[in-house]
Design an enzyme around this catalytic site. Structure first.
Site, PDB file in Angstrom:
ATOM      1  N   CYS A   1       0.834  -1.209   0.000  1.00 57.33           N
ATOM      2  CA  CYS A   1       0.000   0.000   0.000  1.00 57.33           C
ATOM      3  C   CYS A   1       0.870   1.260   0.000  1.00 57.33           C
ATOM      4  O   CYS A   1       0.526   2.261  -0.642  1.00 57.33           O
ATOM      5  CB  CYS A   1      -0.920   0.026   1.217  1.00 57.33           C
ATOM      6  SG  CYS A   1      -2.065  -1.363   1.269  1.00 57.33           S
TER       7      CYS A   1
ATOM      8  N   ARG B   1      -7.930  -4.107  -3.154  1.00 60.35           N
ATOM      9  CA  ARG B   1      -7.372  -2.996  -3.938  1.00 60.35           C
ATOM     10  C   ARG B   1      -8.302  -2.720  -5.127  1.00 60.35           C
ATOM     11  O   ARG B   1      -8.217  -3.406  -6.153  1.00 60.35           O
ATOM     12  CB  ARG B   1      -5.971  -3.348  -4.451  1.00 60.35           C
ATOM     13  CG  ARG B   1      -5.004  -3.657  -3.347  1.00 60.35           C
ATOM     14  CD  ARG B   1      -3.602  -3.931  -3.850  1.00 60.35           C
ATOM     15  NE  ARG B   1      -2.836  -4.556  -2.789  1.00 60.35           N
ATOM     16  CZ  ARG B   1      -2.280  -3.910  -1.764  1.00 60.35           C
ATOM     17  NH1 ARG B   1      -2.386  -2.594  -1.689  1.00 60.35           N
ATOM     18  NH2 ARG B   1      -1.629  -4.559  -0.828  1.00 60.35           N
TER      19      ARG B   1
HETATM   20  C1  BEZ Z   1       0.605  -4.599   1.862  1.00 59.42           C
HETATM   21  O1  BEZ Z   1       1.793  -4.852   1.910  1.00 59.42           O
HETATM   22  O2  BEZ Z   1       0.181  -3.505   1.515  1.00 59.42           O
HETATM   23  C2  BEZ Z   1      -0.399  -5.659   2.207  1.00 59.42           C
HETATM   24  C3  BEZ Z   1      -0.086  -6.949   1.880  1.00 59.42           C
HETATM   25  C4  BEZ Z   1      -1.009  -7.955   2.209  1.00 59.42           C
HETATM   26  C5  BEZ Z   1      -2.208  -7.629   2.821  1.00 59.42           C
HETATM   27  C6  BEZ Z   1      -2.507  -6.311   3.109  1.00 59.42           C
HETATM   28  C7  BEZ Z   1      -1.598  -5.310   2.791  1.00 59.42           C
END
Ligand code: BEZ
Length: 215
Positions: A51, A128
């Site tokens: 993110c 997402r």
């Molecule tokens: C992230 O790194 O943004 C992420 C990865 C897996 C689940 C939720 C967020």
């Protein structure tokens, strides 16, 4: 029944679901974006690595989107204090100022209205998602990515360019199209039109239904 079990997805070509919400720029609603294109996008959680790369990416394309008349609005189910702390950290650690507001959707009201909660992925975080909403408030495109995969910012710009080319010129855009490349002329609706089109030599036609032109 658990109402997160069956996500309700908005539909293309229909008015985008209305909302007002607390954001890092104060309370904002869909109506505040009327007259501009809007990209509403969700991320699973603040202070997570993928993110963070996406927020840096969206911040970097924000000027290019603004040139196209497009505003950005982020969303996650974190609090506004978490959002504030995270965007401050992004500026401090990565030197990138996040210029767009971020919805603090603690009760998942906006996330549910847009089908951002995919229980198979997570029932406590938004997936997402990207929603492209036009200046009349109509939902024009949606992209959903899983939690594991960061989105491609060039594709988001390309999608906006394609939608705006369609609106401006009444054309469609082929696979991997980029601005400056030939566009697809809508197929003729009758046999007579098909024959006339081929005879006219107006377009670059491979067959009666497959014609391109430069913009
Ligand atoms: C992230 O790194 O943004 C992420 C990865 C897996 C689940 C939720 C967020």
């Amino acid at each position: 029944m658990d109402d997160t079990a069956t996500p309700r997805l908005p539909r293309l070509g229909e008015p985008a679901p209305d909302f007002t919400a607390v954001t890092t720029h104060g309370r904002l609603g869909l109506a505040d974006f009327r007259g501009s294109w809007l990209i509403l996008f969700s991320h699973p959680a603040d202070f997570t690595p993928v993110c963070t790369t996406e927020f840096i990416g969206f911040s970097r394309i924000a000027p290019a989107l603004a040139e196209r008349g497009v505003k950005l609005l982020g969303l996650s189910v974190d609090s506004v204090y978490s959002h504030i702390a995270w965007v401050r950290l992004i500026e401090e650690k990565f030197g990138v100022k996040v210029p767009f507001p971020v919805i603090a959707d603690l009760d998942q009201a906006v996330a549910r209205a847009y089908g951002m909660i995919m229980p198979g992925e997570s029932s406590t975080a938004a997936t997402r998602a990207v929603f492209v909403i036009d200046p009349e408030g109509v939902l024009r495109a949606m992209i959903y990515y899983p939690l594991s995969t960061g989105r491609n910012m060039d594709e988001i710009l390309r999608l906006v360019d394609g939608l705006q080319a369609t609106d401006a010129h009444g054309v469609a855009t082929p696979a991997d199209w980029k601005p400056g490349e030939p566009v697809i002329v809508p197929p003729p609706a009758t046999d007579e039109e098909a024959a006339a089109r081929l005879a006219s030599g107006e377009y670059d036609c491979t067959d009666w239904f497959f014609c391109k032109k430069a913009l």
